[in-house]
Design an enzyme around this catalytic site. Sequence first.
Site, mmCIF file in Angstrom:
data_model
loop_
_atom_site.group_PDB
_atom_site.id
_atom_site.type_symbol
_atom_site.label_atom_id
_atom_site.label_comp_id
_atom_site.label_asym_id
_atom_site.label_seq_id
_atom_site.Cartn_x
_atom_site.Cartn_y
_atom_site.Cartn_z
ATOM 1 N N ASP A 289 -80.667 5.680 -8.626
ATOM 2 C CA ASP A 289 -81.120 7.130 -8.423
ATOM 3 C C ASP A 289 -80.797 7.860 -9.154
ATOM 4 O O ASP A 289 -80.764 7.157 -10.161
ATOM 5 C CB ASP A 289 -79.937 7.796 -7.505
ATOM 6 C CG ASP A 289 -79.761 9.560 -6.382
ATOM 7 O OD1 ASP A 289 -79.109 9.414 -5.965
ATOM 8 O OD2 ASP A 289 -80.690 9.903 -7.285
HETATM 9 C C1 GLC Z 1 -80.744 13.415 -6.596
HETATM 10 C C2 GLC Z 1 -80.527 12.974 -5.402
HETATM 11 C C3 GLC Z 1 -81.539 11.872 -4.589
HETATM 12 C C4 GLC Z 1 -82.688 12.417 -5.379
HETATM 13 C C5 GLC Z 1 -82.451 12.119 -7.018
HETATM 14 C C6 GLC Z 1 -84.159 12.437 -7.338
HETATM 15 O O1 GLC Z 1 -79.685 13.197 -7.986
HETATM 16 O O2 GLC Z 1 -79.496 12.494 -4.969
HETATM 17 O O3 GLC Z 1 -81.437 12.294 -3.514
HETATM 18 O O4 GLC Z 1 -83.850 11.855 -4.045
HETATM 19 O O5 GLC Z 1 -82.035 12.760 -7.286
HETATM 20 O O6 GLC Z 1 -84.251 13.800 -6.564
#
Ligand code: GLC
Length: 756
Positions: A289
């Site tokens: 993430d």
């Molecule tokens: C964010 C979220 C995740 C998302 C990613 C890309 O922090 O936790 O769910 O897909 O970053 O945007």
Amino acid sequence: MRIYTYLAFVCLLLLSSCAKQNDSGSKEDQFVNDLMAKMTLQEKIGQMNQRTSQWEMTGPAPDKENTQNLQEEIKNGRVGSMLNVKGAKATYEAQKLAVENSRLGIPMLFAYDVIHGYKTMFPIPLAEASSWDTDMLKLSAQVAAKEASASGLHWVFAPMMDVGRDARWGRVMEGCGEDPYLASIFSVARVRGFQGADLSKDYTVAACAKHFAAYAFSESGRDYNTVDIGTYTLHNIVLPPFKAVAESGVATFMNSFNLINGSPASTNAYLQRDLLKGDWGFDGFVVSDWGSIEEVAYHGGAKDLKQAGELCINAGSDMDMENDAYLPYLEELVNEGKVAESLIDDAVRRILKIKYKLGLFDDPYRYSNIEREKELVYNKENRAAAREVAKRSMVLLKNENQLLPISKNVKSLAVIGPLADSKDIPLGSWRAQAITNSAVSLLEGITNALPKTKINYAKGCDLTIGERNFRVELTYGKNNQSGFSKAIKAAKQSEVVVLAIGEDCFQTGEGRSQTDIRLKGDQMALFNAVYKVNKNIVVVLMNGRPVAIPELAEKAPAILETWFAGSEAGNAIADVLFGDYNPSGKLTMSFPRNVGQCPIYYNHMSTGRSLSSGNVFWSHYTDSPNTPLYPFGYGLSYTKFKYSTPILNKTSIGKAESIELSVNVSNAGNLEGEEVIQVYIQDPAAKYVRPVKELKAYKKVKLAVGEQQTVKFELSKKDLGYYSPDGEFLLESGTFHIFVGTDSQNVQKVSFTVKD
Ligand code: GLC
């Protein structure tokens, strides 16, 4: 004779298709192996590097100089994927940089958070889940995939399947609620909608199971906070949806920000290697993430970014989202003997196979087609689908004296509230490429439905004032009742009042935890002011989390939960308010009476003191009942359903047998309607204590007025068993209870025995 010829023909067909399948399987492997044989270690590491565009930041913005050389990195084959590049043109331009300049011309993967629609917004996922209709969830994902893939995207960061029990956590809006069984079947439906049967079709996209795992158990509902749960809860509540989608062929996983048993999820080899890639046989890849690799150091799990990267790749995190942890250090770590090159090969093979499946090596630009984009994005057909899903997602919480549905012959109707004419809030917060202020507002929907009715509109009060978007803190209007007099006047002049209150869509979503889940600002004061002059109030709730509304529940004669219902919100709400659609939604998350009850969920344990003993020494609060305001599975209809006594076909079964429950359900009201018949089990005496109820099956049936249906359910080991703390699946002998009914509290109980 003819039958044998036919059978032989079918067998031949099957054999040839298997051969083709094997052939295409080995063709893919052959291609990927050949390509990898040509790649340098740096080029392999480049495939594991995902960078964001500057067009949209969904995490802490990268510092400036890091982005200046982004184009150079792409040209040098050091960026395997990008996120937040949107549109056929933008993706085409970015793809050209990689394909036409890098030594091997490997195309990039373009990813984006398409959580409940790309440009046509569907209801938020928690709303869609309330439809209990897997066809609707699949349809929603199919339309999102069609629009995203027509806009140059290959991969969506959805479905989120974190089982959430705490309404303080803003991201409950993204999931399916508090039940692992529903989260499993709903997430499989969404993956099938996104990926279809063939990823090489230009209207399908790779899906992403997130967040792996247990992110929703953030302590006190505070986003990104510590998670500390036992492996019993991990195996029985958190992991089932992830296992279900892994087995159904989801292309990718995303890990999570939180700790699991003391180590950050992105460094958790038990989860990512032993379970996911080992036991479950997952052959896709895991992306971190945003920043979760670097955050290993912030957690205190690594001394620096390099060591964090070492821990993550060794634990099975294949791609680095926007952390620049793999690109600068992995080759060094291989040379230092801290990371085996075979792990890099495994990660790169997984990534290249998804690119192959998407057809990107045949034509890297196949999704970046401006003509298709114009034709397929945000068209009438997609918006009609959004309206269908939205009306099925709504939950009727209260309807005293059948105030609803409102007759279309109503002469005068007041439409009041800070959300009544909002064309933006119904779009939700994870709104991808939705056009600001593009939703059909409730006021517009009602006006469309009642062309002859006198509509008296008044905003009444502000909910938020000043700047509002998915990154900034919100400011709430309060102690400003200047708009009340107009609202009171509108209410006095009208037969019925529709009052639209709830949350701003940016009150929920990432980074939006709250310690107070009551309605903000002057909304309850507005309700009371209007209630004083007109008791015929239908409250239309728009919110992304369960909200604490005990006073509304007591006073308002009718309450319709509409969530953030998407681009067609106003029309879909009007469909329900005026009876064109009889509401059929059921809550998938309990509504607390107050925030002090959070986390609150139906599948809780009994505790050793669940019953009052005539003194205070039992498990309770001295200032609130233990029960929720509205329970899991709850939702009313404009008609009435009657249940017969449920019947079991046996009184006992062996462990390899199944038991059948049947129940007659009839429509005893005067409107056609749909009922969600729910089946829960309880094992009241087990080696590891089990919840007082566990949902294991349901059926949504449509019944005409006076119609009766006999509905049958078959339960076997897969439904009756559970996981021990070390992940072993058990079915123990003894008495089992089955509860069947219209929600998790309003049930009838029957029992049977499982024999050794
Ligand atoms: C964010 C979220 C995740 C998302 C990613 C890309 O922090 O936790 O769910 O897909 O970053 O945007």
